[in-house]
Design a protein around this motif. Structure first.
Motif, PDB file in Angstrom:
ATOM      1  N   VAL A   1      51.995  41.505  39.927  1.00 21.12           N
ATOM      2  CA  VAL A   1      51.848  42.953  39.728  1.00 21.12           C
ATOM      3  C   VAL A   1      51.788  43.666  41.075  1.00 21.12           C
ATOM      4  N   ALA A   2      51.068  43.075  42.030  1.00 21.69           N
ATOM      5  CA  ALA A   2      50.950  43.692  43.362  1.00 21.69           C
ATOM      6  C   ALA A   2      52.306  43.809  44.031  1.00 21.69           C
ATOM      7  N   GLU A   3      53.083  42.744  43.935  1.00 25.51           N
ATOM      8  CA  GLU A   3      54.415  42.718  44.546  1.00 25.51           C
ATOM      9  C   GLU A   3      55.297  43.804  43.955  1.00 25.51           C
ATOM     10  N   THR A   4      55.228  43.952  42.644  1.00 26.56           N
ATOM     11  CA  THR A   4      56.108  44.882  41.936  1.00 26.56           C
ATOM     12  C   THR A   4      55.676  46.327  42.108  1.00 26.56           C
ATOM     13  N   LEU A   5      54.363  46.568  42.053  1.00 21.49           N
ATOM     14  CA  LEU A   5      53.858  47.940  42.054  1.00 21.49           C
ATOM     15  C   LEU A   5      53.626  48.508  43.448  1.00 21.49           C
ATOM     16  N   GLY A   6      53.488  47.628  44.436  1.00 18.12           N
ATOM     17  CA  GLY A   6      53.162  48.141  45.760  1.00 18.12           C
ATOM     18  C   GLY A   6      51.694  48.459  45.902  1.00 18.12           C
ATOM     19  N   VAL A   7      50.848  47.764  45.173  1.00 14.94           N
ATOM     20  CA  VAL A   7      49.391  47.964  45.233  1.00 14.94           C
ATOM     21  C   VAL A   7      48.778  46.700  45.828  1.00 14.94           C
ATOM     22  N   PRO A   8      47.747  46.807  46.690  1.00 13.99           N
ATOM     23  CA  PRO A   8      47.135  45.591  47.247  1.00 13.99           C
ATOM     24  C   PRO A   8      46.597  44.688  46.135  1.00 13.99           C
ATOM     25  N   VAL A   9      46.673  43.378  46.362  1.00 10.17           N
ATOM     26  CA  VAL A   9      46.228  42.400  45.363  1.00 10.17           C
ATOM     27  C   VAL A   9      44.772  42.647  44.965  1.00 10.17           C
ATOM     28  N   LYS A  10      43.941  43.034  45.931  1.00  9.07           N
ATOM     29  CA  LYS A  10      42.519  43.203  45.628  1.00  9.07           C
ATOM     30  C   LYS A  10      42.258  44.360  44.673  1.00  9.07           C
ATOM     31  N   ASP A  11      43.232  45.243  44.501  1.00  8.65           N
ATOM     32  CA  ASP A  11      43.042  46.380  43.596  1.00  8.65           C
ATOM     33  C   ASP A  11      43.603  46.103  42.206  1.00  8.65           C
ATOM     34  N   ILE A  12      44.038  44.885  41.964  1.00 10.04           N
ATOM     35  CA  ILE A  12      44.556  44.503  40.641  1.00 10.04           C
ATOM     36  C   ILE A  12      43.473  43.691  39.946  1.00 10.04           C
ATOM     37  N   HIS A  13      42.998  44.161  38.804  1.00  9.05           N
ATOM     38  CA  HIS A  13      41.964  43.439  38.055  1.00  9.05           C
ATOM     39  C   HIS A  13      42.572  42.874  36.784  1.00  9.05           C
ATOM     40  N   VAL A  14      42.502  41.552  36.655  1.00  5.03           N
ATOM     41  CA  VAL A  14      43.155  40.887  35.519  1.00  5.03           C
ATOM     42  C   VAL A  14      42.109  40.312  34.579  1.00  5.03           C
ATOM     43  N   ASP A  15      42.204  40.670  33.319  1.00  2.00           N
ATOM     44  CA  ASP A  15      41.364  40.062  32.279  1.00  2.00           C
ATOM     45  C   ASP A  15      42.195  39.083  31.485  1.00  2.00           C
ATOM     46  N   ALA A  16      41.600  37.908  31.243  1.00  2.00           N
ATOM     47  CA  ALA A  16      42.314  36.906  30.448  1.00  2.00           C
ATOM     48  C   ALA A  16      41.282  36.147  29.630  1.00  2.00           C
ATOM     49  N   ASP A  17      41.741  35.099  28.971  1.00  2.00           N
ATOM     50  CA  ASP A  17      40.844  34.148  28.326  1.00  2.00           C
ATOM     51  C   ASP A  17      40.142  34.633  27.071  1.00  2.00           C
ATOM     52  N   SER A  18      40.579  35.760  26.486  1.00  2.00           N
ATOM     53  CA  SER A  18      40.005  36.151  25.201  1.00  2.00           C
ATOM     54  C   SER A  18      41.127  36.465  24.228  1.00  2.00           C
ATOM     55  N   SER A  19      40.954  36.038  22.999  1.00  2.00           N
ATOM     56  CA  SER A  19      41.975  36.316  21.987  1.00  2.00           C
ATOM     57  C   SER A  19      41.930  37.768  21.536  1.00  2.00           C
ATOM     58  N   ASP A  20      40.995  38.552  22.053  1.00  2.00           N
ATOM     59  CA  ASP A  20      41.019  39.994  21.789  1.00  2.00           C
ATOM     60  C   ASP A  20      42.101  40.660  22.640  1.00  2.00           C
TER      61      ASP A  20
END
Lengths: 746, 160
Positions: free
Chosen positions: A472-491
């Motif tokens: 996402v950082a590569e594509t959007l031009g946003v620093p990696v540290k500003d990308i927050h990813v949630d995973a691991d829930s079936s919700d």
């Protein structure tokens, strides 16, 4: 599409977010969870490899103080279709392997639960059993299931086999055996379940695929999917062994019966007895070439050991396709037969069929090279498939770096340089990227941060953390540290889960698509704000500006806030669906696979030293070259190659199930099932080749599985090179090396 | 069943606790002291995931009884960080990508600390021999070697 003028994120070393938790003990795994009012579950396992259950009385167990529920076979709902995905829970009427679960208890504490299992009275009538798949095919063999022991049989056929063998000057035939191997994740399977007052079921587990577990639970429990949440608490390794809702369904059923939270954590012994390891293989291979070393014909008969039930039975169909994707043959005829035995269920394990068939094929290739008096490296270079050529099933390879893998591996290991009792060997693999549809939510907050929600599962590979943020950082031009990813829930949105080397090019592809859409929208909004054309705007480090007039600028936060109450929040759904590869369907009959999606190749080479007196094999040098397409996350990519190669070495030298005359497995602890230690494994050199882009995210090809295949053949080949004997059975123990030496030299 | 009262120091803090005679040190730490960082990987002393330092020595706590820890000083993975500062081994494991699933890591880091306490400048062969009691299923060990080498260099004040 790269961020304008920003240093590329893809391909850079980025540390995973959960690393700090992992090194400080703050990472929570399934058995670490503290739930109030928790009940503890314990299984009762069969002491017989095959027996009728004549009588089963749980009354004494139920009467024990602190016991809250006891379930046996009749309490379990019928196994939902397809049965291959839905695991076997409790035996009904018959037990079919030593360790077959017969009952499960829930009690106030673990000691009471264990005591209760000893109070369950079971009377068995032992039946004849069979633990070898070749024996199980004989007409007078004991029947594991009433309708016979063959689960399924299929075939891959191309060309005129007899005519092709007739053209051969040199033909080689041999049989090979590979023992079943267990995923041996360091974290034994564990799951907890609890219903809340509204009847919503939450299951905290160690899994590779929260959505599939949820779907399986929905069918077992006859509950709608929206009433179930599955959370992957922190997976301590999966490798294919944590795909089936087995512990999850046990605890969900017990939680429903007792109306209390219930946890089941298997002991290592229970996990080795009831897990779902890789199928065993007995293979007959016949291979031929003309005097100049041109391969002409390949014939094989593969007989697989499926164990007692049909979980993931179809994966044997990958075997013939793998064998047909390395070398050029005029004719190929491979029969693949999957057979029941009275041993534990087999399941999915990292590149299920590949290590087995590669052991057979790549051993045979070296033996043929010997008969041709040709360097095995030269034989491979002469016959390996290259750009534009087709596999045995007619799949065309438009982006293949197999030859480069072979050359780089040979160069890195120092092919030809060895001392006394030292030898070198190599082996290659052909495998897929099991890309599957996925969806991802992406929202740009008015704080300028990017919030990504996936329903994917992080199992330690790094394909979610930090790879999704990097994509996402590569594509959007946003620093990696500003990308927050949630995973691991079936919700989260539906995701196919972490298996089949798919995550970066399925979940990651959906994230890529979402980020591309978000980028386009940001450019449009900025262009309108700056009153310029869209192609006149750049994004860098979270800021947008007019390319030729950088003073005209705005942060993503400013743009997001400006539109928040007008065009709505900047929310995007990224979707991805793969395109199945073309092949000739006439070449396969009743096999699960005909072609491999977004395929990749790899070659491992090693130098070994063999002690002829003890039969001990020491690996001096080990290199693994893989055709990865594009390296997204170098720490993760190298980690997958090194970790996969290590598991492959284990399957070559130290790991494998065997059974005694009573049908009892001999490897029920980690003192018997031998996972290699640091003393066994030298540093593994991972060579990542990017010359042949794939169809995955940024051109990636899946890397999780291919490295698990080549070592058994590479090492067997190296042993023959060192001391002149061929071991055709794994694990290649010192005993087997000694026996081979004795047979040769007397 | 008669219980025993034991006294032990855990991560620098004195604890007095009543235990059953059969309770393992691992179970004491995980379920009674609520420090779940130490892991149960096999319960037969084969995998090293339960490794703790007992009076400075790396021990497979699944094979030690809690009553045997009476009067001793225990360090678990939670106790390695000092005043919010990570141990060089922890820093190195993070930056070299030596943790994948992470389940073996608490035991591995403590065993590595014990190794470096005994041998501050180990060769690769000495690292491999010293770490052979800690199984890892994910990494293939390569990045673990790199992290330990880097940490030992940092601890000796050398530039990595």
């Amino acid at each position: 599409m790269t961020a304008d003028a920003q240093e590329s994120v893809i391909g850079r070393r980025v540390v995973r977010n959960d690393a700090y938790k992992k090194v400080t003990g703050a990472m929570t795994y399934a058995d670490d969870l503290y739930l109030p009012n928790l009940l503890h579950a314990k299984l009762l396992l069969s002491p017989h490899a095959h027996a009728r259950i004549v009588a089963l009385d749980t009354s004494r167990a139920e009467a024990l103080e602190g016991v809250r529920a006891v379930l046996t076979g009749p309490d379990i709902p019928p196994r939902p279709e397809p049965t291959a995905i839905h695991g076997h829970l409790l035996a009904t009427g018959k037990v079919r392997f030593y360790g077959d679960p017969v009952a499960i208890v829930a009690a106030d504490d673990e000691v009471t639960a264990a005591q209760a299992t000893r109070l369950i009275d079971v009377r068995y009538e032992p039946l004849p059993h069979v633990t070898d798949q070749v024996r199980a095919m004989e007409p007078d063999a004991p029947k594991v299931h009433d309708d016979g022991n063959v689960v399924s049989a299929g075939r891959l056929r191309k060309g005129d086999l007899d005519a092709a063998f007739a053209r051969c000057d040199v033909v080689h035939e041999n049989t090979y055996r590979m023992a079943s191997v267990h995923q041996a994740y360091m974290e034994p399977r564990s799951a907890s379940a609890a219903f809340d007052p509204s009847g919503h079921l939450t299951v905290w587990t160690s899994t590779q695929t929260v959505h599939s577990i949820k779907s399986q639970l929905s069918r077992w429990m006859a509950m709608p999917e929206n009433k179930i949440t599955v959370i992957n608490i922190g997976c301590g390794g999966g490798f294919g062994g944590k795909l089936q809702a087995i512990p999850e369904t046990y605890v969900a059923l017990l939680a429903r019966k007792t109306n209390r939270p219930v946890r089941l954590t298997l002991t290592r012994r229970e996990d080795l007895l009831t897990g779902n390891p890789r199928k065993g293989l007995y293979a007959e291979v016949k291979i031929g070439a003309t005097r100049d070393g041109a391969l002409k014909a390949l014939q094989a008969r593969l007989v697989w050991d499926q164990g007692a039930y049909d979980t993931y039975a179809m994966t044997h169909g990958q075997g013939p396709v793998t064998m047909g994707g390395l070398y050029r043959f005029d004719a190929v005829d491979i029969e693949s037969i999957n057979v029941y035995t009275n041993t534990l269920n087999r399941g999915s394990f990292r590149a299920p069929a590949a290590p087995k068939v590669i052991f057979a094929l790549e051993s045979a290739i070296d033996e043929l090279a010997g008969k041709l008096d040709m360097d095995p490296l030269e034989l491979r270079l002469k016959n390996c498939l290259t750009q534009g050529e087709k596999s045995a099933t007619g799949q065309q390879f438009d982006s293949i770096a197999l030859k480069e893998c072979i050359q780089r591996a040979a160069e890195a290991v120092g092919w030809g340089k060895k001392g006394p009792n030292q030898g070198q060997g190599m082996a290659s693999v052909f495998w897929f990227t099991l890309q599957m549809p996925s969806s991802v939510f992406l929202r740009i907050g008015d704080d300028g941060k990017v919030y990504v929600t996936t329903g994917g599962s992080e199992t330690g590979t790094g394909s979610i953390d930090p790879s999704i943020a990097m994509i996402v950082a590569e594509t959007l031009g946003v620093p990696v540290k500003d990308i927050h990813v949630d995973a691991d829930s079936s919700d989260g949105p539906w995701d196919p889960g972490a298996s089949g080397s798919k995550t970066i090019s399925s979940t990651g592809y959906a994230a890529w698509n979402a980020a591309r859409e978000a980028r386009q929208r940001l450019l449009e909004l900025a262009a309108a704000r700056f009153k310029v054309g869209v192609d006149e705007v750049s994004i860098r480090e979270g800021g947008l500006f007019v390319t030729d007039n950088p003073e005209q600028a705005a942060t993503i936060a400013q743009i997001a806030l400006a539109v928040k109450f007008q065009e709505g929040p900047l929310s995007f759904v990224g979707r991805f669906a793969p395109r199945p590869p073309a092949f000739d369907p006439k070449t396969i009959d009743n096999l699960s696979n005909g072609a491999f999606n977004n395929p990749s190749w790899g070659t491992h080479a090693c130098t070994v030293e063999v002690d002829p007196e003890t039969g001990t094999v020491r690996i001096l040098k080990y290199v693994a070259a893989h055709d990865v397409g594009k390296v997204i996350n170098p720490l993760g990519c190298a980690g997958q190659i090194q970790g996969g190669a290590f598991q492959s070495i284990g399957q070559a030298l130290t790991e494998g199930y065997s059974w005694d005359e009573e049908g009892r497995p001999l490897t029920t602890s980690l003192g018997e099932y031998l996972v290699p230690t640091t003393a066994d494994i030298p540093p593994i050199e991972a060579i990542m080749i990017e010359s042949a882009p794939g169809t995955g995210t940024f051109g990636a090809k899946g890397i999780g599985e291919p490295p698990v295949a080549p070592a058994p053949a590479a090492i067997a080949n190296a042993i023959e090179d060192a001391i002149g004997v061929r071991v055709t059975e794994t694990p290649i123990t010192p005993e087997r090396v000694r026996r081979a030496l004795r047979e040769k030299h007397g | 069943m008669e219980k025993h009262i034991i006294e032990l120091t855990v991560n620098g803090r004195l604890r007095e606790i009543e235990v059953e005679p059969y309770l393992s040190l691992l179970d004491l730490v995980r379920y009674r002291l609520l420090l779940p960082g130490s892991k149960a990987g096999c319960l037969t002393g084969d995998c090293g995931a339960c490794t703790m330092l007992v009076n400075g020595r790396a021990v497979t706590s699944c094979l030690m009884l809690a009553v045997q820890a009476d009067g001793k000083s225990i360090v678990t993975i939670e106790g390695l960080e000092q005043d919010g500062k990570l141990h060089p081994l922890q820093e190195a494991f993070v930056s070299f990508g030596a943790a994948q699933c992470g389940f073996c890591i608490p035991g591995t880091v403590l065993a590595a600390k014990y190794l470096l306490d005994q041998n501050p400048n180990p060769t690769l062969d000495e690292i491999r021999e010293g770490m052979a009691g800690n199984l890892c299923r994910c990494t293939g060990y390569t990045k673990i070697y790199e992290a330990i080498e880097a940490a030992s260099a940092a601890m000796r004040g050398e530039k990595v």
